[in-house]
Design a protein around this motif. Structure first.
Motif, short mmCIF file in Angstrom:
data_model
loop_
_atom_site.label_atom_id
_atom_site.label_comp_id
_atom_site.label_asym_id
_atom_site.label_seq_id
_atom_site.Cartn_x
_atom_site.Cartn_y
_atom_site.Cartn_z
N ALA A 41 49.32 -67.49 56.21
CA ALA A 41 49.72 -67.57 54.98
C ALA A 41 49.72 -66.31 54.13
CB ALA A 41 48.53 -68.06 54.00
N THR A 42 49.02 -65.18 54.49
CA THR A 42 49.32 -63.64 53.68
C THR A 42 51.10 -63.84 54.54
OG1 THR A 42 46.63 -63.05 53.86
CG2 THR A 42 48.54 -62.00 53.53
N ASN A 43 51.44 -63.48 55.08
CA ASN A 43 52.96 -62.63 55.39
C ASN A 43 53.70 -63.91 54.67
OD1 ASN A 43 54.38 -60.78 56.86
ND2 ASN A 43 54.92 -61.88 57.95
N VAL A 44 53.47 -65.20 54.44
CA VAL A 44 53.06 -65.91 54.33
C VAL A 44 54.06 -66.06 52.86
CG1 VAL A 44 54.56 -68.57 53.56
CG2 VAL A 44 53.73 -68.10 55.64
N LEU A 45 53.60 -65.89 52.30
CA LEU A 45 53.52 -65.07 50.60
C LEU A 45 54.81 -64.06 50.62
CD1 LEU A 45 52.15 -65.43 48.16
CD2 LEU A 45 50.58 -63.83 48.07
N ARG A 46 54.78 -62.68 51.70
CA ARG A 46 55.49 -62.34 51.80
C ARG A 46 56.78 -62.91 51.17
NH1 ARG A 46 52.17 -59.56 54.91
NH2 ARG A 46 50.87 -57.45 54.15
N THR A 47 57.23 -64.03 51.35
CA THR A 47 58.87 -64.54 51.56
C THR A 47 59.31 -64.88 49.78
OG1 THR A 47 58.01 -67.09 51.53
CG2 THR A 47 58.38 -65.52 53.33
N GLY A 48 57.88 -64.43 49.46
CA GLY A 48 58.05 -65.46 48.09
C GLY A 48 57.80 -66.57 47.27
N ARG A 49 57.37 -67.14 47.96
CA ARG A 49 57.00 -68.92 48.06
C ARG A 49 55.87 -69.25 47.87
NH1 ARG A 49 61.12 -72.59 49.35
NH2 ARG A 49 59.37 -73.93 48.92
N LYS A 50 55.32 -68.93 46.71
CA LYS A 50 54.02 -69.26 46.73
C LYS A 50 53.45 -70.73 47.04
CE LYS A 50 52.90 -65.70 43.10
NZ LYS A 50 52.19 -65.61 41.75
N ASP A 51 54.51 -71.55 47.06
CA ASP A 51 54.15 -72.74 46.95
C ASP A 51 54.12 -73.50 49.15
OD1 ASP A 51 56.42 -72.38 47.25
OD2 ASP A 51 57.28 -74.50 47.17
N VAL A 52 54.61 -72.03 49.70
CA VAL A 52 54.81 -72.45 50.75
C VAL A 52 53.79 -71.88 51.84
CG1 VAL A 52 56.63 -72.08 53.11
CG2 VAL A 52 57.18 -72.84 51.11
N ALA A 53 53.15 -70.74 51.29
CA ALA A 53 51.98 -69.37 51.24
C ALA A 53 50.97 -70.70 51.07
CB ALA A 53 52.14 -68.61 50.77
N LEU A 54 50.38 -71.72 50.55
CA LEU A 54 49.74 -71.89 50.17
C LEU A 54 49.27 -73.14 50.93
CD1 LEU A 54 46.98 -72.98 48.11
CD2 LEU A 54 48.87 -74.44 46.94
N ALA A 55 50.29 -73.87 51.24
CA ALA A 55 50.42 -75.26 52.02
C ALA A 55 50.64 -74.08 53.95
CB ALA A 55 52.16 -75.71 52.25
N THR A 56 50.54 -73.15 54.40
CA THR A 56 50.44 -72.89 55.40
C THR A 56 48.91 -72.40 54.85
OG1 THR A 56 52.93 -71.44 55.62
CG2 THR A 56 51.05 -71.14 56.64
N LEU A 57 48.29 -72.37 53.76
CA LEU A 57 46.51 -71.59 53.75
C LEU A 57 46.03 -72.71 54.32
CD1 LEU A 57 44.38 -69.93 53.17
CD2 LEU A 57 45.18 -70.57 50.85
N ILE A 58 46.31 -73.82 53.63
CA ILE A 58 46.07 -75.70 53.75
C ILE A 58 46.02 -76.11 55.27
CG2 ILE A 58 45.28 -77.79 52.84
CD1 ILE A 58 46.01 -76.52 50.37
N LEU A 59 46.71 -76.30 56.04
CA LEU A 59 47.00 -76.59 56.90
C LEU A 59 46.15 -75.60 57.82
CD1 LEU A 59 50.64 -77.46 56.77
CD2 LEU A 59 48.18 -78.75 56.72
N ASP A 60 46.19 -74.17 57.59
CA ASP A 60 46.04 -73.69 58.80
C ASP A 60 44.14 -73.91 59.09
OD1 ASP A 60 48.01 -72.52 60.22
OD2 ASP A 60 47.72 -70.58 59.19
N ALA A 61 43.70 -73.98 57.66
CA ALA A 61 42.48 -74.42 57.67
C ALA A 61 42.16 -75.94 58.10
CB ALA A 61 41.69 -73.86 56.23
N ALA A 62 43.33 -76.72 57.53
CA ALA A 62 42.85 -78.39 57.91
C ALA A 62 42.71 -78.13 60.08
CB ALA A 62 43.97 -78.66 57.49
#
Length: 200
Positions: A41-62
């Motif tokens: 998710a940290t690297n996804v955040l570098r794309t500028g899409r906070k929503d995608v980063a948050l979704a990645t964070l949640i799914l990686d934990a899930a």
């Protein structure tokens, strides 16, 4: 046999690269060509899409939480889950996330997956470890240092809460993997070259 099923199933579930899948679905290209090349998710955040980063964070934990829950309930029983089997599945999910067979064993750093296992399998430990992550991040402004400090403390906190030996062992195993995956960050921290939270 139950432990073997839990380990294999957890690894395969953990190896699903949600960061890569979500960024492609969002039209952001190949995440491995962005920033550090990491799939988390940290690297996804570098794309500028906070929503995608948050979704990645949640799914990686899930995915770790799901592996632990499924293994505990279906290899134990819904009324009496086998948490030891679940801990093994959660730890294997983290291994799959960090070293996925689909990506030539080059995956993420495992922090979200680590917390997913702790919060579902031993929630008091997960809450305290999460609080330690936040306190370290607030004080020193290094995401990597927060991960290193909190993951190192997790096995000790698990012992304090009288988690089973297998649960403590799984927590220690996950902590070691997190540290291994952060070896480049450790080198940058020593050199004073690690970027602070919020810096590109």
């Amino acid at each position: 046999m139950d432990y073997l099923i839990a380990i294999l199933g957890g690894y395969l579930l953990g190896s699903i690269p949600f960061g890569i899948l979500l960024t492609r679905l969002a039209g952001l290209g190949d995440l491995r060509q962005v920033g550090s090349g990491n799939i988390g998710a940290t690297n996804v955040l570098r794309t500028g899409r906070k929503d995608v980063a948050l979704a990645t964070l949640i799914l990686d934990a899930a995915k770790a939480a799901t592996a632990l829950t499924l293994a505990g309930h279906y290899l134990g029983s819904p009324s009496n889950p086998n948490l030891d089997v679940g801990f093994c599945a959660g730890a294997s999910a983290l291994l799959g996330h960090c070293f996925p067979i689909w990506l030539k064993f080059c995956g993420g750093k495992g922090v979200a997956t680590f917390f997913g296992t702790l919060l579902i399998g031993m929630w008091p430990v997960g809450v305290l470890v999460g609080g330690l992550w936040l306190a370290t991040a607030y004080t020193f402004r290094y995401s990597s240092l927060s991960a290193l400090v909190s993951s190192a403390a997790a096995p000790l906190i698990a012992v304090v809460f009288h988690i089973s030996p297998i649960g403590v062992g799984a927590t220690l195993f996950m902590s070691l993997i997190v540290w291994i995956r952060h070896r480049e960050n450790i080198a940058r921290l020593i050199k004073g070259e690690e970027p602070h939270i919020g810096k590109h």
